[in-house]
Design an enzyme around this catalytic site. Structure first.
Site, PDB file in Angstrom:
ATOM      1  N   ASP A  38       0.868  -1.172   0.000  1.00 28.85           N
ATOM      2  CA  ASP A  38       0.000   0.000   0.000  1.00 28.85           C
ATOM      3  C   ASP A  38       0.914   1.235   0.000  1.00 28.85           C
ATOM      4  O   ASP A  38       2.111   1.112   0.291  1.00 28.85           O
ATOM      5  CB  ASP A  38      -0.851  -0.063   1.281  1.00 28.85           C
ATOM      6  CG  ASP A  38      -1.597   1.225   1.547  1.00 28.85           C
ATOM      7  OD1 ASP A  38      -2.239   1.730   0.623  1.00 28.85           O
ATOM      8  OD2 ASP A  38      -1.527   1.722   2.693  1.00 28.85           O
ATOM      9  N   ASP A  40      -0.281   5.066   1.006  1.00 23.94           N
ATOM     10  CA  ASP A  40      -0.561   6.053   2.047  1.00 23.94           C
ATOM     11  C   ASP A  40      -0.550   5.428   3.438  1.00 23.94           C
ATOM     12  O   ASP A  40      -1.248   4.441   3.698  1.00 23.94           O
ATOM     13  CB  ASP A  40      -1.935   6.702   1.798  1.00 23.94           C
ATOM     14  CG  ASP A  40      -1.920   7.628   0.601  1.00 23.94           C
ATOM     15  OD1 ASP A  40      -1.119   8.577   0.598  1.00 23.94           O
ATOM     16  OD2 ASP A  40      -2.712   7.395  -0.342  1.00 23.94           O
ATOM     17  N   GLU A  85     -14.210   4.633   7.946  1.00 23.48           N
ATOM     18  CA  GLU A  85     -13.188   3.775   7.321  1.00 23.48           C
ATOM     19  C   GLU A  85     -12.467   2.915   8.365  1.00 23.48           C
ATOM     20  O   GLU A  85     -12.228   1.725   8.147  1.00 23.48           O
ATOM     21  CB  GLU A  85     -12.158   4.647   6.567  1.00 23.48           C
ATOM     22  CG  GLU A  85     -11.092   3.817   5.875  1.00 23.48           C
ATOM     23  CD  GLU A  85      -9.831   4.576   5.474  1.00 23.48           C
ATOM     24  OE1 GLU A  85      -9.846   5.825   5.442  1.00 23.48           O
ATOM     25  OE2 GLU A  85      -8.833   3.916   5.197  1.00 23.48           O
ATOM     26  N   SER A 153      -2.623   1.266  -4.587  1.00 22.70           N
ATOM     27  CA  SER A 153      -3.042   2.392  -3.751  1.00 22.70           C
ATOM     28  C   SER A 153      -4.418   2.921  -4.104  1.00 22.70           C
ATOM     29  O   SER A 153      -4.737   3.136  -5.274  1.00 22.70           O
ATOM     30  CB  SER A 153      -2.027   3.531  -3.903  1.00 22.70           C
ATOM     31  OG  SER A 153      -2.546   4.721  -3.365  1.00 22.70           O
ATOM     32  N   ALA A 154      -5.193   3.198  -3.085  1.00 21.22           N
ATOM     33  CA  ALA A 154      -6.480   3.871  -3.257  1.00 21.22           C
ATOM     34  C   ALA A 154      -6.304   5.386  -3.207  1.00 21.22           C
ATOM     35  O   ALA A 154      -7.271   6.131  -3.195  1.00 21.22           O
ATOM     36  CB  ALA A 154      -7.451   3.411  -2.171  1.00 21.22           C
ATOM     37  N   LYS A 202      -9.407  -3.277  -2.839  1.00 24.39           N
ATOM     38  CA  LYS A 202      -8.048  -3.512  -3.331  1.00 24.39           C
ATOM     39  C   LYS A 202      -7.837  -5.009  -3.513  1.00 24.39           C
ATOM     40  O   LYS A 202      -7.252  -5.693  -2.679  1.00 24.39           O
ATOM     41  CB  LYS A 202      -7.025  -2.948  -2.341  1.00 24.39           C
ATOM     42  CG  LYS A 202      -7.108  -1.438  -2.253  1.00 24.39           C
ATOM     43  CD  LYS A 202      -6.274  -0.944  -1.120  1.00 24.39           C
ATOM     44  CE  LYS A 202      -5.087  -0.194  -1.582  1.00 24.39           C
ATOM     45  NZ  LYS A 202      -4.246   0.248  -0.473  1.00 24.39           N
TER      46      LYS A 202
HETATM   47  P1  TMP Z   1      -4.922   3.391   0.927  1.00 18.16           P
HETATM   48  O1  TMP Z   1      -3.837   3.846   1.840  1.00 18.16           O
HETATM   49  O2  TMP Z   1      -5.557   2.113   1.356  1.00 18.16           O
HETATM   50  O3  TMP Z   1      -4.455   3.338  -0.504  1.00 18.16           O
HETATM   51  O4  TMP Z   1      -6.113   4.432   0.998  1.00 18.16           O
HETATM   52  C1  TMP Z   1      -5.972   5.798   0.864  1.00 18.16           C
HETATM   53  C2  TMP Z   1      -6.207   6.532   2.112  1.00 18.16           C
HETATM   54  O5  TMP Z   1      -6.552   7.873   1.779  1.00 18.16           O
HETATM   55  C3  TMP Z   1      -7.334   6.029   2.997  1.00 18.16           C
HETATM   56  O6  TMP Z   1      -6.830   5.772   4.286  1.00 18.16           O
HETATM   57  C4  TMP Z   1      -8.313   7.194   3.071  1.00 18.16           C
HETATM   58  C5  TMP Z   1      -7.485   8.368   2.691  1.00 18.16           C
HETATM   59  N1  TMP Z   1      -8.220   9.474   2.071  1.00 18.16           N
HETATM   60  C6  TMP Z   1      -7.918  10.763   2.491  1.00 18.16           C
HETATM   61  O7  TMP Z   1      -7.066  10.960   3.362  1.00 18.16           O
HETATM   62  N2  TMP Z   1      -8.577  11.808   1.914  1.00 18.16           N
HETATM   63  C7  TMP Z   1      -9.508  11.635   0.927  1.00 18.16           C
HETATM   64  O8  TMP Z   1     -10.068  12.620   0.425  1.00 18.16           O
HETATM   65  C8  TMP Z   1      -9.800  10.278   0.505  1.00 18.16           C
HETATM   66  C9  TMP Z   1     -10.833  10.037  -0.559  1.00 18.16           C
HETATM   67  C10 TMP Z   1      -9.116   9.241   1.094  1.00 18.16           C
HETATM   68 MG    MG Z   2      -2.964   3.079   3.544  1.00 19.73          MG
END
Ligand code: TMP
Ligand code: MG
Length: 289
Positions: A38, A40, A85, A153-154, A202
């Site tokens: 991942d 973030d 979340e 990554s999301a 994911k």
């Molecule tokens: P990930 O780390 O699983 O790829 O997901 C992305 C992270 O981004 C998730 O923890 C939620 C966060 N996020 C924000 O901080 N701001 C936002 O506007 C959005 C849509 C997600």
């Molecule tokens: Mg993350």
């Protein structure tokens, strides 16, 4: 074997199992290994200098190119949806449609802001984002031994690629699947390309057409790095997994979520802002002796 596993931040429910997996990963050798991570709050830091570090979305959401009114709306969305979340008392089925709602509303707002492709480098350099301590060793080791690194990554692909580029570690062994921006002929953001990737989809469903894992079908040893319960399915598209080690960063709501994380991740790292454990394991696997 791996002295970093003795660190106070490390929690493991089944130490013998973990030792066994790490031994097998070493026995199978470098040519069988791939890392799936991942971005973030996993490769990037959760906190820095006593404050929260920005996610790739929040780098954009908080940047100077967003109007004050939209900034407020984006903050309201964050404060409403982020607790959902990470809520340990809601099921993934409950969370999924809400995450689609969050991401869609954010992407809609961002697409109205005339963000320019050419602004992203400066937005990133002014953001205060930081990769976890030890990132250089991680990226350098994987590159040196030709171990593929798949970043799933999301977040926002254009932003996270720029972060890695500015850190001088965007090597040829890295592949990214994420939400990418779509710009018009003048380089202005119009929309986000699909499929939408959020925290809880994911998995293989958003990898159709990438063939990435099929091409790496001989890489049956996996190290997975994540910080969310949604990151646990990132390797589901790998055709034949022989050994998988799941390392989870538990950044927030540590006491409430500890039980769930320990049951799901082989190694849980509590409030650990470093990549020391991953680096220690890789050093053991990749180097002779
Ligand atoms: P990930 O780390 O699983 O790829 O997901 C992305 C992270 O981004 C998730 O923890 C939620 C966060 N996020 C924000 O901080 N701001 C936002 O506007 C959005 C849509 C997600
Ligand atoms: Mg993350």
């Amino acid at each position: 074997m791996v002295p970093e596993l003795e660190s106070a931040t490390v929690r493991i429910l089944h130490p013998e199992r973990v030792t066994g997996i790490i031994r097998s990963l070493k026995e199978q050798g470098t040519s069988k290994l791939q890392v799936i991570s991942d971005f973030d709050m996993t490769l990037s830091r959760f906190g820095c200098n006593g404050r929260r570090c920005p996610t790739s979305h929040n780098i954009l959401n908080d940047s100077r190119v967003i109007s004050e009114d939209s900034k407020r709306k984006l903050k309201d969305l964050l404060h409403y949806y982020y607790p959902i979340e990470i809520d340990p008392n809601r099921t993934l089925e409950e969370k999924r449609p809400l995450m689609v709602e969050w991401w869609s509303r954010v992407h809609e707002l961002l697409s109205q802001q005339s963000i320019r492709k050419g602004d992203i480098a400066q937005i990133v350099s002014e953001s205060g984002v930081m990769l976890r301590d030890g990132f250089k060793e991680l990226f350098d080791q994987l590159h040196k031994y030709n171990v593929p690194l798949f970043i799933f990554s999301a977040g926002v692909g254009d932003v996270l690629e720029e972060i890695i580029r500015q850190a001088n570690v965007f090597y040829s062994n890295i592949n990214v699947v994420s939400n990418y921006m779509d710009f018009d002929e003048n380089g202005v953001l119009t929309r986000f390309k699909g499929p939408l990737i959020h925290t809880y989809n994911k998995n293989n469903s958003v990898l159709q057409g990438t063939e990435y894992f099929q091409e790496l079908s001989t890489r049956t040893s996996i190290i997975l790095l994540g910080d969310s319960m949604g990151d646990l399915t990132m390797a589901d598209g790998v055709p034949s997994v022989e050994n998988i080690l799941k390392i989870g960063f538990l950044n927030d709501k540590v006491e409430e979520r500890r039980g769930k994380y320990l049951g799901a991740y082989d190694i849980v790292l509590e409030r650990d802002e470093t990549l020391d454990v991953a680096n220690g394991i890789l050093r053991y696997i990749l180097t002779e002796t």
